[in-house]
Scaffold this motif. Sequence first.
Motif, PDB file in Angstrom:
ATOM      1  N   LYS A 140       0.835  -1.206   0.000  1.00 21.17           N
ATOM      2  CA  LYS A 140       0.000   0.000   0.000  1.00 21.17           C
ATOM      3  C   LYS A 140       0.869   1.255   0.000  1.00 21.17           C
ATOM      4  O   LYS A 140       0.625   2.201  -0.765  1.00 21.17           O
ATOM      5  CB  LYS A 140      -0.918  -0.010   1.226  1.00 21.17           C
ATOM      6  CG  LYS A 140      -1.856   1.171   1.291  1.00 21.17           C
ATOM      7  CD  LYS A 140      -2.745   1.078   2.511  1.00 21.17           C
ATOM      8  CE  LYS A 140      -3.663   2.292   2.586  1.00 21.17           C
ATOM      9  NZ  LYS A 140      -4.485   2.283   3.797  1.00 21.17           N
ATOM     10  N   ARG A 141       1.906   1.244   0.863  1.00 18.05           N
ATOM     11  CA  ARG A 141       2.822   2.395   0.885  1.00 18.05           C
ATOM     12  C   ARG A 141       3.534   2.557  -0.452  1.00 18.05           C
ATOM     13  O   ARG A 141       3.706   3.667  -0.960  1.00 18.05           O
ATOM     14  CB  ARG A 141       3.836   2.229   2.014  1.00 18.05           C
ATOM     15  CG  ARG A 141       3.311   2.633   3.355  1.00 18.05           C
ATOM     16  CD  ARG A 141       4.435   2.858   4.349  1.00 18.05           C
ATOM     17  NE  ARG A 141       5.340   1.734   4.448  1.00 18.05           N
ATOM     18  CZ  ARG A 141       5.314   0.821   5.415  1.00 18.05           C
ATOM     19  NH1 ARG A 141       4.446   0.928   6.379  1.00 18.05           N
ATOM     20  NH2 ARG A 141       6.170  -0.160   5.422  1.00 18.05           N
ATOM     21  N   LEU A 142       3.963   1.424  -1.040  1.00 19.25           N
ATOM     22  CA  LEU A 142       4.632   1.495  -2.341  1.00 19.25           C
ATOM     23  C   LEU A 142       3.686   2.008  -3.419  1.00 19.25           C
ATOM     24  O   LEU A 142       4.096   2.781  -4.304  1.00 19.25           O
ATOM     25  CB  LEU A 142       5.180   0.122  -2.731  1.00 19.25           C
ATOM     26  CG  LEU A 142       6.430  -0.338  -1.980  1.00 19.25           C
ATOM     27  CD1 LEU A 142       6.790  -1.763  -2.366  1.00 19.25           C
ATOM     28  CD2 LEU A 142       7.598   0.582  -2.271  1.00 19.25           C
ATOM     29  N   ALA A 143       2.426   1.597  -3.372  1.00 23.77           N
ATOM     30  CA  ALA A 143       1.448   2.072  -4.359  1.00 23.77           C
ATOM     31  C   ALA A 143       1.221   3.570  -4.192  1.00 23.77           C
ATOM     32  O   ALA A 143       1.152   4.310  -5.189  1.00 23.77           O
ATOM     33  CB  ALA A 143       0.139   1.305  -4.202  1.00 23.77           C
ATOM     34  N   GLU A 144       1.111   4.020  -2.944  1.00 28.43           N
ATOM     35  CA  GLU A 144       0.935   5.461  -2.704  1.00 28.43           C
ATOM     36  C   GLU A 144       2.155   6.246  -3.169  1.00 28.43           C
ATOM     37  O   GLU A 144       2.033   7.307  -3.803  1.00 28.43           O
ATOM     38  CB  GLU A 144       0.673   5.709  -1.217  1.00 28.43           C
ATOM     39  CG  GLU A 144      -0.677   5.224  -0.747  1.00 28.43           C
ATOM     40  CD  GLU A 144      -0.816   5.253   0.774  1.00 28.43           C
ATOM     41  OE1 GLU A 144       0.176   5.553   1.480  1.00 28.43           O
ATOM     42  OE2 GLU A 144      -1.938   4.958   1.247  1.00 28.43           O
ATOM     43  N   GLU A 145       3.340   5.722  -2.868  1.00 24.46           N
ATOM     44  CA  GLU A 145       4.572   6.392  -3.316  1.00 24.46           C
ATOM     45  C   GLU A 145       4.689   6.372  -4.838  1.00 24.46           C
ATOM     46  O   GLU A 145       5.148   7.335  -5.448  1.00 24.46           O
ATOM     47  CB  GLU A 145       5.795   5.726  -2.673  1.00 24.46           C
ATOM     48  CG  GLU A 145       5.939   5.980  -1.200  1.00 24.46           C
ATOM     49  CD  GLU A 145       6.168   7.442  -0.886  1.00 24.46           C
ATOM     50  OE1 GLU A 145       6.917   8.130  -1.611  1.00 24.46           O
ATOM     51  OE2 GLU A 145       5.569   7.910   0.102  1.00 24.46           O
TER      52      GLU A 145
END
Length: 197
Positions: A140-145
């Motif tokens: 999720k963090r990677l997708a947001e980044e």
Amino acid sequence: MQLTLQDALDRARKNSTPFQAALTTAALARQDRTQARNALLPTVTYNNSIIYTKGVPLGTQAIIGAPVIFIANNAVHEYLSQADVHQAFDGVALANFRRMGSAAAVAKAQAEIASRGLVVTVVQNFYAISAVRLKVETAKRLAEEGDRFLKITQELEQGGEVAHSDVIKAELQARIANANFRKYSSAISMRASTWRC
């Protein structure tokens, strides 16, 4: 609500049919052994009674003509106390006791095996779900980044600071990150549905 490992183990012990069946079998075998042991013990029987028969009232013997009214007892007032202790030495009962003791030991061992198997399964599933949760959070963090990086790259392209190929590369990276997030999210929902069964 966050489920702890101890909560998961307690719930599994309560809801696992094979585990409960093993515990029930062990308890029944233990009770059978107790009954077989009790069959070897002596039996004690105790009777206590009183037979109270009305006698001839004083002064009426001359009228009746007999000193007493007929009674089937040994006396007018009879008190009985009897005890009987009986012990039978039976080889079959002794063999049955030993057999039940062995069956109880086997059932106890099977219950222990079921308990250990349940713990292994619960711990594996618990930590597998925890690992997938961490993967989902990371994805999720990677997708947001990735989305943020794509937006910044598009803004920089509009300003003429980066080439269009950088935007395409950022877009591919964002798509891969979003696909990984969807994959891990579906994996955790599948794992959680398996866990509930």
